[in-house]
Write an enzyme that holds these catalytic residues in place. Structure first.
Site, PDB file in Angstrom:
ATOM      1  N   ASP A 164       0.816  -1.211   0.000  1.00  0.00           N
ATOM      2  CA  ASP A 164       0.000   0.000   0.000  1.00  0.00           C
ATOM      3  C   ASP A 164       0.851   1.264   0.000  1.00  0.00           C
ATOM      4  O   ASP A 164       2.062   1.219   0.233  1.00  0.00           O
ATOM      5  CB  ASP A 164      -0.968   0.012   1.205  1.00  0.00           C
TER       6      ASP A 164
ATOM      7  N   HIS B 257      -7.132  -5.008  10.210  1.00  0.00           N
ATOM      8  CA  HIS B 257      -6.945  -4.843   8.763  1.00  0.00           C
ATOM      9  C   HIS B 257      -5.655  -5.509   8.298  1.00  0.00           C
ATOM     10  O   HIS B 257      -4.708  -5.657   9.064  1.00  0.00           O
ATOM     11  CB  HIS B 257      -7.011  -3.364   8.340  1.00  0.00           C
TER      12      HIS B 257
ATOM     13  N   GLU C 267      -9.723  -2.558   5.109  1.00  0.00           N
ATOM     14  CA  GLU C 267     -10.292  -2.268   6.417  1.00  0.00           C
ATOM     15  C   GLU C 267     -11.514  -3.168   6.675  1.00  0.00           C
ATOM     16  O   GLU C 267     -12.161  -3.619   5.726  1.00  0.00           O
ATOM     17  CB  GLU C 267     -10.736  -0.800   6.483  1.00  0.00           C
TER      18      GLU C 267
ATOM     19  N   ASN D  26      -7.319  -2.844  14.265  1.00  0.00           N
ATOM     20  CA  ASN D  26      -8.711  -3.212  13.965  1.00  0.00           C
ATOM     21  C   ASN D  26      -8.771  -4.486  13.119  1.00  0.00           C
ATOM     22  O   ASN D  26      -9.832  -4.837  12.617  1.00  0.00           O
ATOM     23  CB  ASN D  26      -9.419  -2.060  13.243  1.00  0.00           C
TER      24      ASN D  26
HETATM   25  C1  F6R Z   1       1.446  -1.531   6.086  1.00  0.00           C
HETATM   26  C2  F6R Z   1       0.129  -2.155   6.174  1.00  0.00           C
HETATM   27  C3  F6R Z   1      -0.614  -2.228   7.463  1.00  0.00           C
HETATM   28  C4  F6R Z   1       0.267  -2.549   8.653  1.00  0.00           C
HETATM   29  C5  F6R Z   1      -0.542  -2.594   9.952  1.00  0.00           C
HETATM   30  C6  F6R Z   1       0.367  -2.724  11.166  1.00  0.00           C
HETATM   31  O1  F6R Z   1       1.992  -1.646   4.787  1.00  0.00           O
HETATM   32  O2  F6R Z   1      -0.361  -2.579   5.187  1.00  0.00           O
HETATM   33  O3  F6R Z   1      -1.638  -3.185   7.339  1.00  0.00           O
HETATM   34  O4  F6R Z   1       0.910  -3.780   8.451  1.00  0.00           O
HETATM   35  O5  F6R Z   1      -1.290  -1.421  10.066  1.00  0.00           O
HETATM   36  O6  F6R Z   1       1.182  -1.575  11.244  1.00  0.00           O
HETATM   37  P1  F6R Z   1       2.322  -1.412  12.341  1.00  0.00           P
HETATM   38  O7  F6R Z   1       3.375  -2.414  12.000  1.00  0.00           O
HETATM   39  O8  F6R Z   1       2.854  -0.016  12.188  1.00  0.00           O
HETATM   40  O9  F6R Z   1       1.677  -1.684  13.652  1.00  0.00           O
END
Ligand code: F6R
Length: 263
Positions: free
Chosen positions: A73, A147, A152, A145
């Site tokens: 992303d 995701h 989401e 959450n």
């Molecule tokens: C990042 C992504 C998100 C993260 C998730 C956890 O490329 O796609 O799904 O993997 O939000 O983020 P952190 O590691 O910052 O807790």
């Protein structure tokens, strides 16, 4: 094969194991002289892993000219384009800083093999991944959450289990929780710095990866993982789609996430 759960002591043990898994997948694929499609996630979870993986690749001195990376992303600005790579939250900037800049130039990583879904034509990413036979190895973090990527959660009333699994790569609006979390963790609490949209790889491309490794290392990830362990696939918890994947592993840091024994 059922979803594998691997409990490790802490963040560094998680990062070490995940770097080894990614390294082994890269090695095997490149040895067979096939292009390797490595799916990358960003975020705090992945920081030590990238340092370790770059060190392992440098140490081994593989030819990486057949390695392609596909990031999950990137944030999208109000103009509908990626935010610039020097935006403090840019994921293009993140992988450059934390991974690619650490790779020895003589490994021959081709900059044109660094892929991100394009917000102006997200379907092109899905088509290209499909034409290459799918992602070989996908690294995932998990949102507080639940995701994965920026897929989401959605209420079951809004989308069927099957339709959610088939979601393509696309531009999405971010939930308040994600904006708030990212503002706190990466923008010193400044909500105005967090873009409201992102482009994400879809569930379909992620779930079609031959191997998936999801990492968890924060106390706030305990709740989505506990729900995931209940074994029910639901769009309300995107991470739960790993339950039916043929080769998925969740590696979690016990000192932070602290799940009880057993699935
Ligand atoms: C990042 C992504 C998100 C993260 C998730 C956890 O490329 O796609 O799904 O993997 O939000 O983020 P952190 O590691 O910052 O807790």
């Amino acid at each position: 094969m059922a979803l594998n759960w691997v409990r490790v002591e802490n963040y560094e043990a998680m990062s070490r194991l995940a770097a080894e898994r990614a390294f082994d997948a890269i090695e095997q694929r490149l040895r067979e002289n096939h292009p390797m499609l490595l799916g990358l996630a960003t975020g705090n979870t992945m920081l030590s892993l990238y340092k370790r993986l770059a060190g392992m690749l440098n140490g081994r001195g593989f030819d990486l000219s057949q390695l392609h990376t596909v990031n999950l992303d990137e944030y999208v600005g109000a103009n509908g384009q990626w935010v610039s790579a020097d935006h403090p939250l840019s994921y293009r900037g993140y992988v450059q800083k934390n991974f690619f800049s650490r790779l020895d130039l003589k490994l021959g990583m081709n900059r044109e093999h660094i892929h991100f879904p394009d917000p102006t034509r997200p379907a092109a990413m899905d088509e290209w991944i499909r034409s290459m036979g799918g992602l070989d190895f996908q690294l995932l973090g998990i949102g507080f959450n639940g995701h994965i990527g920026f897929n989401e959660p959605m209420p079951e009333a809004a989308i069927s289990v099957e339709a959610f699994a088939a979601l393509p790569s696309r531009v999405v609006g971010l939930t308040e929780l994600t904006i708030d979390t990212n503002a706190r963790l990466t923008a010193a609490g400044d909500h105005s710095k967090v873009p409201r949209q992102a482009v994400t790889l879809g569930m379909e491309a992620i779930l079609a990866a031959k191997e998936i490794v999801l990492l968890a290392c924060f106390p706030q990830q305990r709740q989505p993982l506990c729900r995931l362990r209940q074994g029910r696939v639901t769009p309300e918890l995107p991470g739960s789609y790993l339950i039916n994947h043929p080769n998925a592993t969740i590696i979690y840091a016990d000192d932070q996430v602290g799940l009880e024994e057993g699935p």
